[in-house]
Design a protein around this motif. Sequence first.
Motif, mmCIF file in Angstrom:
data_model
loop_
_atom_site.group_PDB
_atom_site.id
_atom_site.type_symbol
_atom_site.label_atom_id
_atom_site.label_comp_id
_atom_site.label_asym_id
_atom_site.label_seq_id
_atom_site.Cartn_x
_atom_site.Cartn_y
_atom_site.Cartn_z
ATOM 1 N N PRO A 1 37.385 -6.832 -112.024
ATOM 2 C CA PRO A 1 36.984 -6.016 -113.184
ATOM 3 C C PRO A 1 37.387 -6.600 -114.534
ATOM 4 C CG PRO A 1 38.812 -4.997 -112.007
ATOM 5 C CD PRO A 1 38.373 -6.161 -111.182
ATOM 6 N N GLN B 1 44.666 -13.801 -109.224
ATOM 7 C CA GLN B 1 44.849 -12.566 -108.421
ATOM 8 C C GLN B 1 43.662 -12.364 -107.478
ATOM 9 O OE1 GLN B 1 46.182 -9.040 -110.535
ATOM 10 N NE2 GLN B 1 45.528 -7.684 -108.898
ATOM 11 N N ASP C 1 38.527 -15.183 -103.962
ATOM 12 C CA ASP C 1 37.318 -15.452 -103.182
ATOM 13 C C ASP C 1 36.173 -15.805 -104.138
ATOM 14 O OD1 ASP C 1 38.608 -14.824 -100.853
ATOM 15 O OD2 ASP C 1 37.698 -12.843 -100.605
ATOM 16 N N ASN D 1 47.645 -5.892 -111.905
ATOM 17 C CA ASN D 1 49.025 -6.393 -111.904
ATOM 18 C C ASN D 1 49.215 -7.566 -112.862
ATOM 19 O OD1 ASN D 1 49.913 -4.495 -110.119
ATOM 20 N ND2 ASN D 1 49.769 -5.793 -108.305
ATOM 21 N N HIS E 1 37.496 1.009 -102.812
ATOM 22 C CA HIS E 1 38.569 0.040 -102.567
ATOM 23 C C HIS E 1 39.961 0.562 -102.926
ATOM 24 C CE1 HIS E 1 38.143 -0.515 -106.899
ATOM 25 N NE2 HIS E 1 39.342 -1.051 -106.890
ATOM 26 N N ARG E 2 40.064 1.795 -103.485
ATOM 27 C CA ARG E 2 41.390 2.292 -103.890
ATOM 28 C C ARG E 2 42.268 2.499 -102.665
ATOM 29 N NH1 ARG E 2 42.044 1.435 -109.128
ATOM 30 N NH2 ARG E 2 39.980 1.748 -110.009
ATOM 31 N N HIS F 1 34.474 -4.355 -100.402
ATOM 32 C CA HIS F 1 35.614 -5.038 -101.027
ATOM 33 C C HIS F 1 36.524 -5.618 -99.933
ATOM 34 C CE1 HIS F 1 39.531 -5.226 -103.105
ATOM 35 N NE2 HIS F 1 38.862 -5.230 -104.249
ATOM 36 N N ARG G 1 39.735 -5.646 -99.464
ATOM 37 C CA ARG G 1 40.767 -4.703 -98.990
ATOM 38 C C ARG G 1 40.161 -3.716 -97.990
ATOM 39 N NH1 ARG G 1 45.482 -1.995 -100.758
ATOM 40 N NH2 ARG G 1 45.697 -3.209 -102.654
ATOM 41 N N LYS H 1 39.166 -5.366 -94.622
ATOM 42 C CA LYS H 1 40.337 -5.597 -93.774
ATOM 43 C C LYS H 1 40.732 -4.293 -93.056
ATOM 44 C CE LYS H 1 44.411 -7.047 -95.538
ATOM 45 N NZ LYS H 1 45.275 -7.840 -96.416
HETATM 46 C C1 UD1 Z 1 42.933 -4.965 -107.692
HETATM 47 C C2 UD1 Z 1 43.565 -4.091 -108.780
HETATM 48 C C3 UD1 Z 1 42.723 -2.844 -108.983
HETATM 49 C C4 UD1 Z 1 41.269 -3.200 -109.233
HETATM 50 C C5 UD1 Z 1 40.773 -4.082 -108.100
HETATM 51 C C6 UD1 Z 1 39.339 -4.495 -108.312
HETATM 52 C C7 UD1 Z 1 46.001 -4.088 -108.982
HETATM 53 C C8 UD1 Z 1 47.217 -3.286 -108.697
HETATM 54 N N1 UD1 Z 1 44.875 -3.643 -108.386
HETATM 55 O O1 UD1 Z 1 42.975 -4.231 -106.482
HETATM 56 O O2 UD1 Z 1 43.228 -2.130 -110.089
HETATM 57 O O3 UD1 Z 1 40.517 -2.020 -109.298
HETATM 58 O O4 UD1 Z 1 41.595 -5.254 -108.040
HETATM 59 O O5 UD1 Z 1 38.841 -5.179 -107.216
HETATM 60 O O6 UD1 Z 1 46.075 -5.053 -109.688
HETATM 61 N N2 UD1 Z 1 41.631 -10.071 -101.328
HETATM 62 C C9 UD1 Z 1 40.789 -11.036 -100.827
HETATM 63 N N3 UD1 Z 1 40.165 -11.851 -101.726
HETATM 64 C C10 UD1 Z 1 40.341 -11.759 -103.072
HETATM 65 C C11 UD1 Z 1 41.207 -10.785 -103.563
HETATM 66 C C12 UD1 Z 1 41.846 -9.947 -102.679
HETATM 67 O O7 UD1 Z 1 40.604 -11.147 -99.628
HETATM 68 O O8 UD1 Z 1 39.723 -12.555 -103.820
HETATM 69 C C13 UD1 Z 1 42.285 -9.149 -100.374
HETATM 70 C C14 UD1 Z 1 43.674 -9.565 -99.993
HETATM 71 O O9 UD1 Z 1 43.869 -9.238 -98.654
HETATM 72 C C15 UD1 Z 1 44.560 -8.681 -100.842
HETATM 73 C C16 UD1 Z 1 43.720 -7.414 -100.966
HETATM 74 O O10 UD1 Z 1 42.367 -7.865 -100.948
HETATM 75 O O11 UD1 Z 1 45.814 -8.491 -100.281
HETATM 76 C C17 UD1 Z 1 43.986 -6.623 -102.203
HETATM 77 O O12 UD1 Z 1 43.883 -7.446 -103.379
HETATM 78 P P1 UD1 Z 1 44.736 -7.094 -104.697
HETATM 79 O O13 UD1 Z 1 44.365 -7.998 -105.817
HETATM 80 O O14 UD1 Z 1 46.180 -6.988 -104.335
HETATM 81 O O15 UD1 Z 1 44.288 -5.610 -105.011
HETATM 82 P P2 UD1 Z 1 42.837 -4.974 -105.092
HETATM 83 O O16 UD1 Z 1 42.746 -3.924 -104.051
HETATM 84 O O17 UD1 Z 1 41.769 -6.016 -105.134
#
Ligand code: UD1
Length: 380
Positions: A11, A38, A41, A98, A222-223, A254, A256, A259
């Motif tokens: 976002p 952060q 992919d 984050n 995805h929340r 998404h 998350r 998974k």
């Molecule tokens: C993050 C943000 C959230 C935002 C969302 C948009 C925080 C706390 N959360 O949440 O506010 O709404 O992004 O998407 O910063 N993963 C992948 N590939 C990626 C990125 C993540 O496989 O490119 C997987 C990983 O297993 C990871 C999980 O998704 O552990 C969560 O990713 P993370 O960036 O921690 O939080 P989001 O749920 O994406």
Amino acid sequence: MKIHLIAAARPNFMKIAPLYHALKKEAWADPVIVHTGQHYDINMSDAFFKDLELPEPHIHLGIGSGSHAEQTGNVMIAYEKVLLREMPALVVVVGDVNSTIACTITASKIVYPALPDRPTPIRSNINRPIVAHLEAGLRSNDRTMPEEINRIVTDALADILWTPSTDAVENLLTEGVSREKIKNVGNIMIDSLEMMRGKIERAGAFRELGLTKGNYGLITLHRPSNVDSPASLSTLCRMLIGASQETPLVFPIHPRTRKNLDTFGLMDTLRDAERIILTEPMNYIRFMNLVFNCKYVITDSGGIQEETTYLGIPCLTMRPNTERPVTVDQGTNQLCTMENLQRRIERITSGTVKPYSVPDLWDGHTAGRIVESIRTIRLG
Ligand code: UD1
């Protein structure tokens, strides 16, 4: 003026893109894109850079996933080194992820070394960059959301607070922020939408999926509060399967959520639902093409609540609260529970649509107002 634009997660990219393009046109500005990594992919990051016509990030911290503390801490450690080397005059953080809080804390506490050839600091009394938060002042008043913690800390530390709407200004004033730090600039995401409107309208994403205009629902979830527990995710899957009997659904999943669907054994249930199309996360233009042409959206995203309000598309938000109340008070958004979702969908499919109007300054010219705000800092 060296300006760091912090990009981290999906976002964020549509928030930095219009500002990057606007700053590139100014001879005095040197915008530098810092990607924390952060999101990593291709379809969560690179695809957005391509669609939004952004160059490769100038600096990449390569942080990746982790717990909140790991992710935040790793960004801080990596970004501190970059700040000491690059010494930007201004750091622009966006949204509430984050990396937003991590870069804000780091830039607010850094002390630049006193080098003879160091450019004059922008403000003579601080030997660090100015920190500006774009999308400041949003509050869900729900501290169980990690994003709410990120918003509160970022706004408490940032020197300049660019808000998207007047309710955000009020929130900051209530918290005791001095008025001169706040500038209501409007919603930057509408700039991206307008910048890309032609390509979005020409994209054929919905047709390629065999859908017809105004005749399908679009799902994004995805929340953690919705997708991290087997009970809520399975209830949501059941509700979606029910809703798809009436109107076909398309659900870009998404990482998350994917998974968790796999872990909780729910993926096959969704795959078996004939009228739900499951896809990988989509790039900006194809996804927005789905938004433009759908009948309604079911989401827990923040940004989509705003985009649907701007476009007049009914939006059902699966959350008990929103940091974007203007989308409910004025826009097309309705907060939903598992109990009332079905009724709300039925109302929309039977033609009852909530009246709406577009909030002030959601006009595609926010980046220009921010450039003017930065020009003032530069001259001041
Ligand atoms: C993050 C943000 C959230 C935002 C969302 C948009 C925080 C706390 N959360 O949440 O506010 O709404 O992004 O998407 O910063 N993963 C992948 N590939 C990626 C990125 C993540 O496989 O490119 C997987 C990983 O297993 C990871 C999980 O998704 O552990 C969560 O990713 P993370 O960036 O921690 O939080 P989001 O749920 O994406």
